[in-house]
Design an enzyme around this catalytic site. Sequence first.
Site, mmCIF file in Angstrom:
data_model
loop_
_atom_site.group_PDB
_atom_site.id
_atom_site.type_symbol
_atom_site.label_atom_id
_atom_site.label_comp_id
_atom_site.label_asym_id
_atom_site.label_seq_id
_atom_site.Cartn_x
_atom_site.Cartn_y
_atom_site.Cartn_z
ATOM 1 N N SER A 184 -27.958 4.273 -11.968
ATOM 2 C CA SER A 184 -27.015 4.351 -12.969
ATOM 3 C C SER A 184 -27.071 3.491 -14.064
ATOM 4 O O SER A 184 -28.024 3.140 -14.490
ATOM 5 C CB SER A 184 -25.703 4.807 -12.558
ATOM 6 N N ASP A 194 -30.055 15.828 -11.701
ATOM 7 C CA ASP A 194 -29.164 15.065 -12.535
ATOM 8 C C ASP A 194 -29.049 15.380 -14.093
ATOM 9 O O ASP A 194 -29.890 15.592 -14.394
ATOM 10 C CB ASP A 194 -29.335 13.587 -12.209
ATOM 11 N N HIS A 234 -27.866 12.857 -8.941
ATOM 12 C CA HIS A 234 -27.686 11.741 -9.472
ATOM 13 C C HIS A 234 -27.691 10.476 -8.327
ATOM 14 O O HIS A 234 -28.403 9.614 -8.640
ATOM 15 C CB HIS A 234 -26.470 11.197 -10.050
#
Length: 489
Positions: free
Chosen positions: A224, A409, A466
């Site tokens: 991230s 994601d 993700h």
Amino acid sequence: MAPVVSCLFLLALIGHWPFSYAKSQMHDPASTSQHTTTAFELIKALNLHPKLDVNIFNPNTSVSVSTTDSKIVEKQLRLLVLGESGASIHDLVHLAGYVRINHTIGSRMFYYFFQSRNRKDDPVVIWLTGGPGCSSAIALFKENGPFHLTNNLSLVWNDYGWDKVSNIIYIDQPIGTGFSYTSNEKDIRHDEKGVSDDLYDFLQEFFKLHPDYAKNDLYITGESYGGHYIPAFAARIYQGNKNKDGIHINLKGFAIGNGLTEPGIQFKAYPDFALRNNLINEKDYNRIMNQFVPKCEQAAKKCGTHGQKTCLDARDKCLQVHREIASISDFCVYDIRRKECYDMSAIEEFLNKASVKKALGVPRDINFVSCSGVVYGAMLEDFMRNLEVGLPQLLDADIKMLIYAGEYDFICNWLGNYRWVDAMKWSGQPEFKAARVIKFKVDGKEAGLLKNYGPLTFLKVHDAGHMVSLDQPKASLQMLKKWMDGKIN
């Protein structure tokens, strides 16, 4: 061919998350400002509800040994874990501790260290969760740590923990995240220089206390907003080694999972990804591409690598691209297959237990801050900066780079990640562009698509969102091992 790749843990990308940067750190939805309430609502996608925005704490040495003036204070971590570890050694070294960070007024950075279940001379892997401002304990207890936390707050051994092939360190950073704290809010960081300097100081102190691990190969990993942290930290280590700045760190590579690295390219990919996955129709696509994408692209260029107010403007304009898509389709931004996202609430409950904090050596007056609004707010100008620009010198120094991404994601989707990797100018760019895509196999079955040339690897992971290690734990462990062994290609 459908290219391949990576993303990030951007809890706040859904909306503004402009926490007021105030001395009061308590969350009180009934009394907070409209901005803070908006931010408080955003993290409900992971069912996280931190009681504090940040830990600003004036230590009293009578409270806990962890608040002493020692440069580093750690203790053997002994938590009850169900099942068998599968370790080839009897007494695994599990540690938790605080490092007092140089060049700060009063900061202590918290970490967990887990010795490899295989061999002590396995590589040292550092894990950095994103946010910015989210604790690496999220990955530790729910993704790739030695054990998983169940909903009834029990710990069970993880058969695919990354400690099976590495000595792994999970760090609560930037300062104010997780159990990390400071006595002065001036220590809260606003850019990647401050973040990477603190991490470099942390690693220097850790290796002073544990010189046996300093000679091991070192890899930086994360997801991230790690797409920002990791390039900056890798560059800081590279420069520190060149300048002979403290202990030489044997940096061999870095891996970014579903990260945010080059926002200008990645935001522009949102409509394409959405159209490919039937989140929007062609009419919506054309409207967003014509009305919102050019403004985002132009503003991102003005932000560049060191912009300030221009970066805030870029953030507003580029988030509008996201909002337009989200207003059309109802989906979880971390995994488009889901309506509801992940439930990480057990982590907060577990780590705020007095008995657990005592086992970790955490002062009883410190609360676990799963995701810090203050840290996030302090990094707003950093959000849209381009962190790709420092990577070519690392690749040309033969430092390995792995960009990987779960295919489902949205928020840091594989398409945007592939595009910035493909566009990156470095000495091997022509060869990387010409390289063919191959299947990444686990147990003889296709688990992803891979493209590689020299030190650069891109991997699109099938059936993952993700958090690749959560959705595909076996594939993620194989990915890490093969990549570190130089056999992923």
